[in-house]
Scaffold this active site. Sequence first.
Site, PDB file in Angstrom:
ATOM      1  N   ASP A  51      14.988  21.413  -8.285  1.00  0.00           N
ATOM      2  CA  ASP A  51      14.477  22.242  -9.383  1.00  0.00           C
ATOM      3  C   ASP A  51      15.638  22.765 -10.221  1.00  0.00           C
ATOM      4  OD1 ASP A  51      15.421  24.111  -7.601  1.00  0.00           O
ATOM      5  OD2 ASP A  51      13.635  25.396  -7.648  1.00  0.00           O
ATOM      6  N   SER A  52      16.874  22.402  -9.831  1.00  0.00           N
ATOM      7  CA  SER A  52      18.036  22.626 -10.695  1.00  0.00           C
ATOM      8  C   SER A  52      17.863  21.847 -12.005  1.00  0.00           C
ATOM      9  CB  SER A  52      19.331  22.198 -10.003  1.00  0.00           C
ATOM     10  OG  SER A  52      19.191  20.912  -9.429  1.00  0.00           O
ATOM     11  N   ASP A  90      11.548  18.558  -5.187  1.00  0.00           N
ATOM     12  CA  ASP A  90      11.709  20.005  -4.939  1.00  0.00           C
ATOM     13  C   ASP A  90      10.484  20.755  -5.451  1.00  0.00           C
ATOM     14  OD1 ASP A  90      13.228  22.027  -3.938  1.00  0.00           O
ATOM     15  OD2 ASP A  90      14.754  21.988  -5.510  1.00  0.00           O
ATOM     16  N   LYS A 120      10.824  19.434  -0.681  1.00  0.00           N
ATOM     17  CA  LYS A 120      11.698  20.506  -0.183  1.00  0.00           C
ATOM     18  C   LYS A 120      11.141  21.827  -0.694  1.00  0.00           C
ATOM     19  CE  LYS A 120      15.922  21.545  -2.083  1.00  0.00           C
ATOM     20  NZ  LYS A 120      15.730  22.950  -2.447  1.00  0.00           N
ATOM     21  N   GLU A 122      11.900  26.363  -0.452  1.00  0.00           N
ATOM     22  CA  GLU A 122      12.853  27.401  -0.066  1.00  0.00           C
ATOM     23  C   GLU A 122      12.205  28.459   0.827  1.00  0.00           C
ATOM     24  OE1 GLU A 122      14.623  29.080  -3.599  1.00  0.00           O
ATOM     25  OE2 GLU A 122      15.368  27.136  -4.283  1.00  0.00           O
ATOM     26  N   GLU A 189      22.506  26.646   1.885  1.00  0.00           N
ATOM     27  CA  GLU A 189      23.293  26.839   0.660  1.00  0.00           C
ATOM     28  C   GLU A 189      24.098  28.143   0.744  1.00  0.00           C
ATOM     29  OE1 GLU A 189      21.102  26.225  -2.964  1.00  0.00           O
ATOM     30  OE2 GLU A 189      22.737  27.007  -4.209  1.00  0.00           O
TER      31      GLU A 189
HETATM   32  O1  KIV Z   1      17.657  22.260  -6.899  1.00  0.00           O
HETATM   33  C1  KIV Z   1      18.689  21.807  -6.362  1.00  0.00           C
HETATM   34  O2  KIV Z   1      19.470  21.056  -6.940  1.00  0.00           O
HETATM   35  C2  KIV Z   1      18.940  22.198  -4.971  1.00  0.00           C
HETATM   36  C3  KIV Z   1      20.244  21.797  -4.359  1.00  0.00           C
HETATM   37  C4  KIV Z   1      21.333  22.655  -4.861  1.00  0.00           C
HETATM   38  C5  KIV Z   1      20.188  21.800  -2.885  1.00  0.00           C
HETATM   39  O3  KIV Z   1      18.120  22.828  -4.384  1.00  0.00           O
END
Ligand code: KIV
Length: 303
Positions: A51-52, A90, A120, A122, A189
């Site tokens: 989600d980056s 994500d 994934k 959090e 992280e």
């Molecule tokens: O969203 C992302 O890129 C991440 C990584 C930094 C693990 O969660």
Amino acid sequence: MSKHSGKKTRRTVPRIRARKGKKPLTMVTAYSYAQARLVDEAGVDMILVGDSLANVCLGHETTLPVTVEQMVYHTAAVVRGTERALVVGDMPFLSYNVSIPAAIENAGRFLKEAGADAVKLEGGVEVADTVRAIVRAGIPVVGHVGLTPQTVSKLGGFKVQGRSAVAARHLADATAALEDAGAFAVVMECVPSDVAGEISQRLSIPTIGIGAGPQTDGQVLVFHDLLGVGREDDFTPRFVKQYANLGKLAIEAIQSFVSEVQERSFPAPEHGFSMSEGEEVKLQSVLSRPTRDQVADGWVASE
Ligand code: KIV
């Protein structure tokens, strides 16, 4: 022949799990078809459609604004560019925290609509029941603890997590809860190296570190950070190693294009096309004939 049945060995969840304690795992983010093709070709084990995306592709300050729709759309593009790596989508902010049925439905979209292999999300103990339900629905899950960017305001900023022994114990409990809930790997992280090492040893699932030192079972980096895709004035976190400076190369290449266009050295003859043989000599006379509209309007007489 399916696109997954070529010579390259497709990474699977059991294969990733089986790497615990063996060869370190690699994970790199990607957000587009073109990026995925490069990351996959480089032999990375897992591609994370992080989600980056919100930060590095969409220009947001935090990851909070990105939607399930946007994540699924980009995950589908990444899957199309991947032959071998395991693709993890994500789950964005609030897509798994409102209710368990909604979490299963949103997680399912990454597999059904985008073709991802896993999702994934959090959080630790507080999301364990959600992880359990998603896994029971047949969707493999990667956990994410430590600095969790979706709850950055609760954490008080982008800070290292687990620095005190008590905070480290909370992290250990969080990862144990995720393992017990059926997660097949967990991202850690911004965690002190010793803490990440201790936790990695206590888990049976692989840990993937980012800013968590060398003792985790694998490492993940963001595509743009690893390749230096940004500009010189962009902030680079301390835990990033830039393996290239593609941003600088890109600016120089685009500047060359601008100069060559302005001085008319691009395009050169080899970049253009010629007319069919013998046609060039007729061009001027054909172009000087009146157009059909001019004839129809009676402006000129037809030949
Ligand atoms: O969203 C992302 O890129 C991440 C990584 C930094 C693990 O969660």
